[in-house]
Motif scaffolding. Sequence first.
Motif, PDB file in Angstrom:
ATOM      1  N   THR A   9       0.836  -1.191   0.000  1.00 33.00           N
ATOM      2  CA  THR A   9       0.000   0.000   0.000  1.00 33.00           C
ATOM      3  C   THR A   9       0.872   1.243   0.000  1.00 33.00           C
ATOM      4  O   THR A   9       2.079   1.182  -0.205  1.00 33.00           O
ATOM      5  CB  THR A   9      -0.983  -0.028   1.185  1.00 33.00           C
ATOM      6  N   GLY A  10       0.242   2.388   0.234  1.00 33.43           N
ATOM      7  CA  GLY A  10       0.963   3.651   0.170  1.00 33.43           C
ATOM      8  C   GLY A  10       0.102   4.695  -0.495  1.00 33.43           C
ATOM      9  O   GLY A  10      -0.960   4.391  -1.036  1.00 33.43           O
ATOM     10  N   LYS A  16       3.010   1.748  -6.174  1.00 31.87           N
ATOM     11  CA  LYS A  16       2.531   0.483  -5.621  1.00 31.87           C
ATOM     12  C   LYS A  16       2.395  -0.609  -6.672  1.00 31.87           C
ATOM     13  O   LYS A  16       2.785  -1.761  -6.440  1.00 31.87           O
ATOM     14  CB  LYS A  16       1.168   0.690  -4.942  1.00 31.87           C
ATOM     15  N   THR A  17       1.823  -0.266  -7.813  1.00 31.10           N
ATOM     16  CA  THR A  17       1.536  -1.266  -8.844  1.00 31.10           C
ATOM     17  C   THR A  17       2.801  -1.956  -9.316  1.00 31.10           C
ATOM     18  O   THR A  17       2.866  -3.192  -9.384  1.00 31.10           O
ATOM     19  CB  THR A  17       0.819  -0.618 -10.045  1.00 31.10           C
ATOM     20  N   ALA A  34      -6.781  -3.743  -4.429  1.00 27.49           N
ATOM     21  CA  ALA A  34      -7.590  -3.177  -3.351  1.00 27.49           C
ATOM     22  C   ALA A  34      -7.824  -1.707  -3.675  1.00 27.49           C
ATOM     23  O   ALA A  34      -7.434  -0.810  -2.936  1.00 27.49           O
ATOM     24  CB  ALA A  34      -6.894  -3.333  -2.005  1.00 27.49           C
ATOM     25  N   ASP A  35      -8.440  -1.480  -4.829  1.00 26.96           N
ATOM     26  CA  ASP A  35      -8.736  -0.125  -5.285  1.00 26.96           C
ATOM     27  C   ASP A  35     -10.224  -0.013  -5.571  1.00 26.96           C
ATOM     28  O   ASP A  35     -10.750  -0.739  -6.430  1.00 26.96           O
ATOM     29  CB  ASP A  35      -7.925   0.215  -6.537  1.00 26.96           C
ATOM     30  N   GLY A  99      -3.013  -1.791  -3.284  1.00 28.57           N
ATOM     31  CA  GLY A  99      -4.006  -0.733  -3.407  1.00 28.57           C
ATOM     32  C   GLY A  99      -3.911   0.283  -2.288  1.00 28.57           C
ATOM     33  O   GLY A  99      -3.216   0.060  -1.287  1.00 28.57           O
ATOM     34  N   GLY A 100      -4.625   1.379  -2.465  1.00 24.46           N
ATOM     35  CA  GLY A 100      -4.614   2.437  -1.470  1.00 24.46           C
ATOM     36  C   GLY A 100      -5.975   2.798  -0.944  1.00 24.46           C
ATOM     37  O   GLY A 100      -6.136   3.815  -0.277  1.00 24.46           O
ATOM     38  N   SER A 101      -6.990   1.977  -1.248  1.00 25.69           N
ATOM     39  CA  SER A 101      -8.334   2.241  -0.727  1.00 25.69           C
ATOM     40  C   SER A 101      -8.389   1.774   0.723  1.00 25.69           C
ATOM     41  O   SER A 101      -8.411   0.569   1.009  1.00 25.69           O
ATOM     42  CB  SER A 101      -9.394   1.532  -1.568  1.00 25.69           C
TER      43      SER A 101
END
Length: 298
Positions: A9-10, A16-17, A34-35, A99-101
Amino acid sequence: MDKTLVVVTGPTASGKTSLAIDLAIELGCDVISADSRQIYKGIPIGTAAPTREELARVRHHFIAALPLDAYYSAACYERDALDEVGRQFSHGDYAVVCGGSMMYIDALTDGIDELPTISEQVRTKVKDLYNQHGIDGLNAYLEILDPEYYAQVDKANYKRVAHAIEISLEAGVPYSTLRAGRRSQRPFRIIKVAIDLERERLFDRINRRVDLMMEQGLEQEARDMLPLRHLNALNTVGYKEMFAYFDGEMTRDTAIARIAKNTRVYAKKQLTWLARPSVRPTTFVKPETALSEILTLL
């Protein structure tokens, strides 16, 4: 526990990807996104979805998987992502989430309170209330339904206020009474890592990403979405500013600058979330050495 979930994450635009793909190749598994916006079809530019080349390197899950009008929540993601993690573990020892969500990652790693599924009738009622009376009307209604949550909610955050009203109406009890806040136990080890970038460097990456999005065709992508602008999936940075430009509320240059600014604001929120005290700590890794640092943790 002989199975390990690695959560990469971040803040947005931190890389991240690319890191998750390299890690998944190293570990021999897929990438589980996780977006909360990349899960929808038709908006790859504005959501900075993985490119065709990136998708070709490693199989991704929950990318362009749902139509824009589909209802989806953190609770739905917890269920679906846990199923996919289980499939990954059925033929290997590792799974990689990227992801960052914030709510999606929290739901997967720590679980989410059991909340009712919102009916279309209730969703429409709350939406109509907002259209007629704005955020002040929603706040006034929430104060009646759930004074306890009203006292602590960000009253300028439409999504949170509306969500609390929807839950209260659907469940027939105040939303605050359903927020147990208990952490769910997972039958696997979880390592959560976040890319650590200096603020100035991160903001420069965000600005350059917005410029790249415009070059890739964000304006046309947003124009194609105009008939669907009422959908929640499009209530996000990039499309909101483009819609305002189309409506004549701001110039094109102002809209682009506003996208960059609002993205930087979102990144700050993500950094605050990552820095919060938590029972499941986040390990921060430097971009240049991130892959090797993660591998030493396994």
